[in-house]
Design an enzyme around this catalytic site. Sequence first.
Site, PDB file in Angstrom:
ATOM      1  N   THR A 282      58.588  59.419  12.611  1.00 43.36           N
ATOM      2  CA  THR A 282      58.983  60.741  13.080  1.00 43.36           C
ATOM      3  C   THR A 282      60.017  61.311  12.119  1.00 43.36           C
ATOM      4  O   THR A 282      60.877  60.576  11.622  1.00 43.36           O
ATOM      5  CB  THR A 282      59.553  60.677  14.519  1.00 43.36           C
ATOM      6  N   HIS A 334      63.153  44.579  20.740  1.00 45.44           N
ATOM      7  CA  HIS A 334      63.870  43.336  20.461  1.00 45.44           C
ATOM      8  C   HIS A 334      63.231  42.134  21.161  1.00 45.44           C
ATOM      9  O   HIS A 334      63.571  40.977  20.855  1.00 45.44           O
ATOM     10  CB  HIS A 334      65.336  43.486  20.890  1.00 45.44           C
TER      11      HIS A 334
END
Length: 363
Positions: A282, A334
């Site tokens: 993006t 994560h």
Amino acid sequence: MTVEIRVPVLGESLTTAIVARWLKQPGDYVQHDETILELETDKVSVEVPAPTSGVLEACVVVGTEVEIGSVLGAVDEAASAPVREAAPKPEPVIVAEPTPVPEKPVPPKSPEPVAVAARTPAAEIPSSSDTRERRVPLSRLRQTIARNLKVAQNTAAILTTFNEIDMSAARELRAEYREAFEKKHDGARLGFMSFFAQAVVGALKDYPALNAQIEGDEIVYRDFVNLGIAVGTERGLVVPVLHDADRMGFAELERRIADYGKRARTGGLKLEELSHGTFSITNGGIFGSLLSTPILNTPQSGILGMHAIQDRPVARDGQVVIRPMMYVALSYDHRLVDGREAVSFLVRVKQLVEDPRRLLLDL
């Protein structure tokens, strides 16, 4: 003969749509295959053509949720196209003599009201509390964006790491070869997005966890890259996907990115062009963003955020020099990607963009 207009097959996992806009009204003559209405789904707008030529009959109200195969309206084939006739010649005006007892004129009788299907325009709904407020219904696309963002926040363990990139080499290379590149590749423009797309593809080969995703209690790794490029439109954010981006060169990437951007803004993207992405990029820099934390496009495990290029003082070989710098951000899941992998991935992207020769030599 009357031919029904039905909701077409919308695509994988889509079963309903909203009637967004009728381009023709009941009583209008329509041509076969002429676009007569637009449906709005969770992902894209779908144009519906006339199934035959004729006069459009009663239509489903704008704002109605419809299912695949349901009837939207009908076209009367027997009705012919309206024929324009020459205007009649004006009749001579005859002035009547006044009557001794003038009669009170009788007002013409008002026509009986005709029942017409209610139509709910996509207009602002005034607030009852304050005339300075206005209420606008959330579009299906905006509802989907909101839902997906909350799913990402509630499901993934999102963390963001940052770095900065000296854009000097990429800017010089682009300036030197842009004209020749456009001539060689039929007008395809050489932009910075293709540098980052190539860099991401290269970095994903070294750190495949960022191109993978969690499904249940398994990790799905890919030996290909389907690269999503986020595009902001008036309707909301969409992420068209460059399937097999790892097989594309600079020219093909530039052509596809430009085409997707144009069709995203006109609502011309196909559903398959918005599906099966494995990693996304993006670019908030086109709007002036200097730094941001992009949110994951679930179920993907990574997204790279590009930002505005600014001339800033930096230290080089013991001296302070002015260089065109860009902050970059990598948000990652994560649960699947460790901090070491995420930081190393972003450093690899930095190396490839700062020295584009590495892209050509696969170093």
